[in-house]
Design a protein around this motif. Structure first.
Motif, short mmCIF file in Angstrom:
data_model
loop_
_atom_site.label_atom_id
_atom_site.label_comp_id
_atom_site.label_asym_id
_atom_site.label_seq_id
_atom_site.Cartn_x
_atom_site.Cartn_y
_atom_site.Cartn_z
N UNK A 185 -7.67 7.24 -3.28
CA UNK A 185 -8.52 7.90 -4.27
C UNK A 185 -8.05 7.56 -5.69
N UNK A 186 -6.74 7.53 -5.91
CA UNK A 186 -6.20 7.15 -7.22
C UNK A 186 -6.45 5.67 -7.49
N UNK A 187 -6.42 4.86 -6.45
CA UNK A 187 -6.78 3.45 -6.61
C UNK A 187 -8.23 3.32 -7.05
N UNK A 188 -9.10 4.16 -6.48
CA UNK A 188 -10.51 4.16 -6.89
C UNK A 188 -10.69 4.53 -8.33
N UNK A 189 -9.91 5.50 -8.81
CA UNK A 189 -9.98 5.89 -10.22
C UNK A 189 -9.55 4.74 -11.12
N UNK A 190 -8.44 4.09 -10.77
CA UNK A 190 -7.95 2.97 -11.58
C UNK A 190 -8.91 1.79 -11.52
N UNK A 191 -9.47 1.52 -10.35
CA UNK A 191 -10.42 0.41 -10.22
C UNK A 191 -11.69 0.70 -11.02
N UNK A 192 -12.16 1.96 -11.00
CA UNK A 192 -13.33 2.32 -11.78
C UNK A 192 -13.08 2.18 -13.27
N UNK A 193 -11.88 2.57 -13.71
CA UNK A 193 -11.54 2.43 -15.13
C UNK A 193 -11.54 0.97 -15.55
N UNK A 310 -2.39 0.67 -7.55
CA UNK A 310 -2.97 1.56 -8.56
C UNK A 310 -2.27 1.36 -9.91
N UNK A 311 -0.95 1.29 -9.88
CA UNK A 311 -0.19 1.08 -11.12
C UNK A 311 -0.55 -0.27 -11.75
N UNK A 312 -0.75 -1.29 -10.91
CA UNK A 312 -1.11 -2.61 -11.42
C UNK A 312 -2.49 -2.58 -12.08
#
Length: 334
Positions: A185-193, A310-312
């Motif tokens: 879910x956090x990966x999705x947030x970062x990818x969306x950003x 996600x960090x990347x």
């Protein structure tokens, strides 16, 4: 000559967190409703539904089929339906987060120019991005963690009691039961950003965000079995291959100890299979798999891999924003 005004006093700077919550109030309401309704369904599943279905399975197992026998079939079917729907709801969270982040949280703001306007109101692009990532990340982590915990408890309540319950290594159940869903879910947030900052359009950012999460989920499924050493089990050719868990590889062992592909014939009880194995010089079946004791090592290593991704993505988002804004200072004017 152009003048550069002094930075705005701290008291005059916009408070981004309350403004962000007001701006995305509908999404906050939807998220809260989704979490509460799914949580209620999971509590129902892990309590009354599990007890009723377990009782029905006890009735079924005790049946003497030589005579008329009845059992509570609706309870079994009800448990199965609710378990499937709640599992789908939990595993869908990362995709919903990615779609919202790419479309509404970043893509629409960049496309409409609202973000650029905010940067002229005493807010640096870095602070703007940090607030838009940190506040949703906190809400997403809290809500998703609650759903994952309740799903794990509900599944555990039915383990060994419900004959049709999904095993721990079922793909959807595996993720819905553990922290990989929170990390995704956090990966999705970062990818969306990143998609919103790069594409600056709502619909393309939404599509790219969903595609990114789907790829991350697929890569996680492929990588997970190889992130922790597997257990190898060898069985006689007179039996079928054995090893209950998350399968990594399986096949035949030759007389020289080499592992080769299993043609899928079956045990040597069938004469044609015995002849085939003799031609292949096979002596046993082998199965590389992860037993139930590997559940948490697999979950934690995959979660770490997703958080690294996600960090990347987050770092690339900051770099992209800095390059697109030229590293402008707060309140700078030309």
């Amino acid at each position: 000559m152009s003048a550069v005004p002094l930075p705005a006093p701290a008291a005059a700077r916009p408070r981004l967190a309350p403004w962000l919550l007001r701006l995305h109030r509908p999404a906050l309401y939807v998220w809260t409703a989704l979490v509460l309704l799914t949580a209620a369904a999971l509590l129902w599943l892990g309590g009354p539904l599990t007890d009723a279905a377990a009782s029905a399975w006890d009735q079924y197992d005790a049946c003497d089929w030589s005579a008329h026998c009845s059992y509570d079939q609706p309870a079994i079917l009800r448990y199965k339906d609710v378990a499937n729907y709640t599992t789908l709801a939990v595993t869908a969270v990362p995709f919903l987060v990615a779609a919202w982040a790419g479309a509404a949280l970043f893509g629409r703001e960049m496309e409409s120019g609202t973000a650029q306007l905010t940067w002229t109101q005493g807010v640096t692009p870095t602070r703007w991005l940090t607030t838009r990532l940190a506040l949703p990340a906190a809400l997403i982590t809290t809500g998703t963690s609650l759903l994952v915990l309740l799903h794990h408890l509900a599944w555990t309540a039915g383990e060994g009691r419900i004959d049709t319950a999904k095993p721990w290594y079922d793909t959807l159940t595996l993720h819905a039961n553990g922290p990989t869903t929170v990390a995704l879910a956090l990966t999705g947030l970062a990818a969306g950003a990143l998609a919103g900052l790069t594409l600056r359009r709502t619909l393309p950012a939404l599509c790219v965000s969903l595609l990114a999460v789907a790829c991350a989920r697929g890569l996680a499924d492929l990588a997970m079995p190889h992130l922790w050493p597997a257990v190898t089990r060898v069985t006689d050719l007179r039996q079928d291959p054995a090893g209950t868990g998350l399968t990594v590889d399986e096949g035949l062992v030759t007389a020289t100890g080499r592992h080769i592909a299993d043609p899928g014939c079956g045990s040597t009880l069938a004469p044609e299979c015995r002849a085939l194995y003799e031609r292949l010089d096979a002596t046993a079946f082998y199965t590389d798999y992860h037993p139930a004791s590997h559940y948490w090592p697999l979950q934690l290593t995959t979660t770490l891999a997703l958080l690294t991704l996600t960090a990347l993505l987050t770092t690339i988002g900051y770099v992209t924003l800095r390059r697109s804004t030229g590293g402008r200072r707060r309140g700078a004017a030309v």
